[in-house]
Design an enzyme around this catalytic site. Structure first.
Site, short mmCIF file in Angstrom:
data_model
loop_
_atom_site.label_atom_id
_atom_site.label_comp_id
_atom_site.label_asym_id
_atom_site.label_seq_id
_atom_site.Cartn_x
_atom_site.Cartn_y
_atom_site.Cartn_z
N GLY A 99 -16.50 4.36 -2.22
CA GLY A 99 -17.22 4.60 -0.20
C GLY A 99 -16.19 4.49 0.54
O GLY A 99 -15.53 4.28 0.91
N VAL A 100 -17.16 5.30 1.23
CA VAL A 100 -16.29 5.72 2.55
C VAL A 100 -17.53 5.04 3.49
O VAL A 100 -17.39 5.98 4.52
CB VAL A 100 -15.57 7.17 2.26
CG1 VAL A 100 -14.72 7.21 1.66
CG2 VAL A 100 -17.04 8.08 2.20
N GLY A 101 -17.80 4.21 3.67
CA GLY A 101 -18.66 3.71 4.86
C GLY A 101 -17.90 3.89 6.04
O GLY A 101 -16.19 3.93 6.24
N LYS A 124 -22.85 -19.30 5.93
CA LYS A 124 -23.45 -18.14 5.75
C LYS A 124 -25.07 -18.35 6.42
O LYS A 124 -25.91 -19.55 5.47
CB LYS A 124 -23.78 -17.68 3.94
CG LYS A 124 -23.84 -15.92 4.19
CD LYS A 124 -22.68 -15.21 4.12
CE LYS A 124 -22.61 -13.85 4.35
NZ LYS A 124 -21.60 -12.98 4.69
N VAL A 150 -15.69 1.11 6.49
CA VAL A 150 -14.27 0.28 6.12
C VAL A 150 -13.99 1.77 5.37
O VAL A 150 -12.33 1.34 5.78
CB VAL A 150 -14.45 -1.18 5.40
CG1 VAL A 150 -12.92 -1.63 5.08
CG2 VAL A 150 -15.20 -2.30 5.92
P1 NAI Z 1 -20.83 0.26 4.82
O1 NAI Z 1 -22.42 0.22 4.20
O2 NAI Z 1 -20.39 1.30 5.90
O3 NAI Z 1 -20.55 1.77 3.33
C1 NAI Z 1 -20.63 1.70 2.23
C2 NAI Z 1 -20.44 2.78 1.38
O4 NAI Z 1 -20.28 3.33 -0.34
C3 NAI Z 1 -21.69 3.66 1.87
O5 NAI Z 1 -20.56 4.69 2.24
C4 NAI Z 1 -21.77 3.58 0.90
O6 NAI Z 1 -22.82 5.19 0.47
C5 NAI Z 1 -21.13 3.89 0.33
N1 NAI Z 1 -21.45 3.53 -2.12
C6 NAI Z 1 -23.18 2.93 -1.87
N2 NAI Z 1 -22.83 2.63 -3.63
C7 NAI Z 1 -22.20 3.26 -3.90
C8 NAI Z 1 -21.51 3.81 -5.31
N3 NAI Z 1 -22.13 3.19 -6.21
N4 NAI Z 1 -20.09 4.15 -4.89
C9 NAI Z 1 -19.26 5.09 -4.80
N5 NAI Z 1 -20.10 5.06 -2.85
C10 NAI Z 1 -20.74 4.13 -2.72
O7 NAI Z 1 -20.64 -1.10 4.08
P2 NAI Z 1 -18.74 -1.80 5.02
O8 NAI Z 1 -19.04 -2.09 5.92
O9 NAI Z 1 -18.07 -0.21 4.63
O10 NAI Z 1 -18.54 -2.18 3.43
C11 NAI Z 1 -18.29 -1.89 2.11
C12 NAI Z 1 -17.53 -3.40 1.36
O11 NAI Z 1 -15.99 -4.22 1.81
C13 NAI Z 1 -19.09 -4.14 1.64
O12 NAI Z 1 -18.45 -4.77 -0.11
C14 NAI Z 1 -19.33 -4.95 2.30
O13 NAI Z 1 -19.42 -6.58 2.11
C15 NAI Z 1 -17.26 -4.93 2.57
N6 NAI Z 1 -17.05 -5.76 3.55
C16 NAI Z 1 -16.62 -5.18 4.89
C17 NAI Z 1 -16.13 -6.14 6.08
C18 NAI Z 1 -16.78 -5.20 7.48
O14 NAI Z 1 -15.75 -5.60 8.35
N7 NAI Z 1 -17.63 -4.02 7.32
C19 NAI Z 1 -15.57 -6.95 5.77
C20 NAI Z 1 -15.40 -7.99 4.58
C21 NAI Z 1 -16.20 -6.87 3.39
#
Ligand code: NAI
Length: 375
Positions: free
Chosen positions: A194-196, A94, A198
């Site tokens: 969390g609907v970001g 990392k 992923v």
């Molecule tokens: P992202 O930043 O696109 O989505 C995260 C979402 O969670 C956002 O929509 C945010 O507004 C929401 N959020 C933040 N705090 C919150 C809360 N307290 N309650 C509900 N929603 C909340 O991130 P992404 O890329 O979708 O990743 C999500 C998780 O998966 C992270 O923990 C990341 O480390 C993990 N991950 C992601 C991978 C990837 O390919 N993007 C791969 C492996 C793990």
């Protein structure tokens, strides 16, 4: 030869790097700077026993250097386990860049970071993480070939999130098979926190599979979109822990499963993408005691890294998708190991990873990090 703290006690690391590494036995920790751009970086290689140490670059405003060191050591070790449990020929590493990316990120800084990565000669391969983007990977690639997650138009694999979501879905099917003797998710109710990137891709996939989806997010716009596009039912942020459902899917931040939240859950299983979902190791036992099947996060969310591995070979989505679908099989093996050992699935998953590192890591060719996949 006297020990360093005997002949130069003041030179003994103020950060306590060796103490921080402790029994985790990281192979290498590299500090890099570029005074012109203000780059301050730490790269940790936990293990190259299975292959090059792959792991993203986190660009974050750490409270202190010690906090950055703790983070990079913890995250690199987790990457070793993630790659090993996924059956990949990759080790764990990392990188962290210290500072606020909004304030200090420049092309020069990212390229200077690329040079630090390059100095490791392929022992560490970087990728996108919190605070870095595919565009940053492109800048890094101007200084080193040891970078992945390059935008698709430049021949890379692009955003790993769809692959991660695909892997989470495969993991949910594995869980459904274990709990309900079917991998059909059409009768399933899934609560997604969390609907970001992923989470939204998971909503799309689950609704296509016929599941009922409940969502919560701090971002109201994202919730409205999920409701409009896929008919997902939004609930207030904190209510997501209380909704009756079959599967709870943490897809936001780490640490959402804790002593405080686990007693509130009304689900049969936890299967989500977020890294470090359990606040402490004891929470895996807490979930088991509550009769909730926990699918270990680093097994479930390996789709992204599996996708990136395919980029190292010359990218093809078809091949990557087939490899990502094996996340379900990997999880099934972890559950079987937990049954055999009488442990919770988290302990079993770590054991599976450690055994693979021990078994395959002894092969001498694998130790030529950076070569086995590309030359
Ligand atoms: P992202 O930043 O696109 O989505 C995260 C979402 O969670 C956002 O929509 C945010 O507004 C929401 N959020 C933040 N705090 C919150 C809360 N307290 N309650 C509900 N929603 C909340 O991130 P992404 O890329 O979708 O990743 C999500 C998780 O998966 C992270 O923990 C990341 O480390 C993990 N991950 C992601 C991978 C990837 O390919 N993007 C791969 C492996 C793990």
């Amino acid at each position: 030869m006297p020990l360093i703290d005997e002949w130069m006690p003041e030179r003994r690391s103020a950060l306590g790097v060796f103490e921080a590494i402790g029994s985790d036995t990281h192979e290498e920790v590299l500090y890099g700077t570029d005074p012109v751009s203000g780059l301050q970086t730490i790269i940790a290689i936990h293990s190259t026993a299975l292959g090059p140490a792959l792991g993203g670059t986190r660009f974050y405003s750490y409270a202190s250097e010690a906090a950055a060191l703790t983070d990079v050591l913890r995250l690199s070790k987790a990457m070793s386990y993630k790659a090993a449990a996924a059956g990949l020929d990759l080790g764990g590493g990392k990188g962290v860049i210290l500072g606020d990316p909004q304030q200090i990120k420049t092309e020069r800084l990212m390229r200077a970071y690329g040079r630090v990565v390059d100095s490791l000669g392929g022992r560490y391969v970087t990728a996108e993480d919190v605070g870095t983007t595919a565009r940053d990977m492109l800048n890094i690639s101007r200084e080193t070939r040891w970078v992945t997650g390059i935008p698709e138009v430049h021949g890379g694999s692009g955003d790993p999130s769809p692959a991660t979501a695909r892997g989470v879905l495969a993991a949910m099917r594995s869980v459904a098979l274990r709990l309900w003797d079917t991998d059909d998710l059409s009768n399933c109710v899934v609560a997604i926190q969390g609907v970001g990137k992923v989470g939204s891709s998971l909503v799309q996939r689950l609704t296509k599979a016929g599941a009922t989806v409940i969502v919560a997010d701090v971002n109201d716009g994202a919730l409205t979109e999920m409701e409009r596009e896929y008919g997902a039912r939004p609930v207030p942020l904190d209510d997501i822990y209380d909704v009756p459902c079959d599967i709870f899917a943490p897809c936001a931040l780490g640490g959402s499963l804790s002593e405080a939240t686990i007693p509130r859950l009304k689900c049969r299983a936890v299967v989500g993408a977020a890294n470090n979902q359990i606040a402490t190791e004891a929470d895996a036992d807490r979930l088991a005691a509550a009769d909730i099947l926990y699918a270990p996060d680093f097994v479930v969310n390996a789709g992204g890294i599996i996708n990136i591995t395919e980029e190292l070979r010359g990218y093809s989505w078809e091949r990557a998708a087939a490899a990502v679908d094996l996340v379900g099989d990997n999880l099934t093996k972890v559950f079987a190991a937990a049954d055999t050992q009488g442990t919770n699935p988290n302990v079993a998953a770590i054991d599976v990873a450690q055994k693979r590192i021990a078994a395959i890591g002894g092969l001498s060719t694998r130790r030529r990090a950076g070569r086995s996949l590309t030359e």
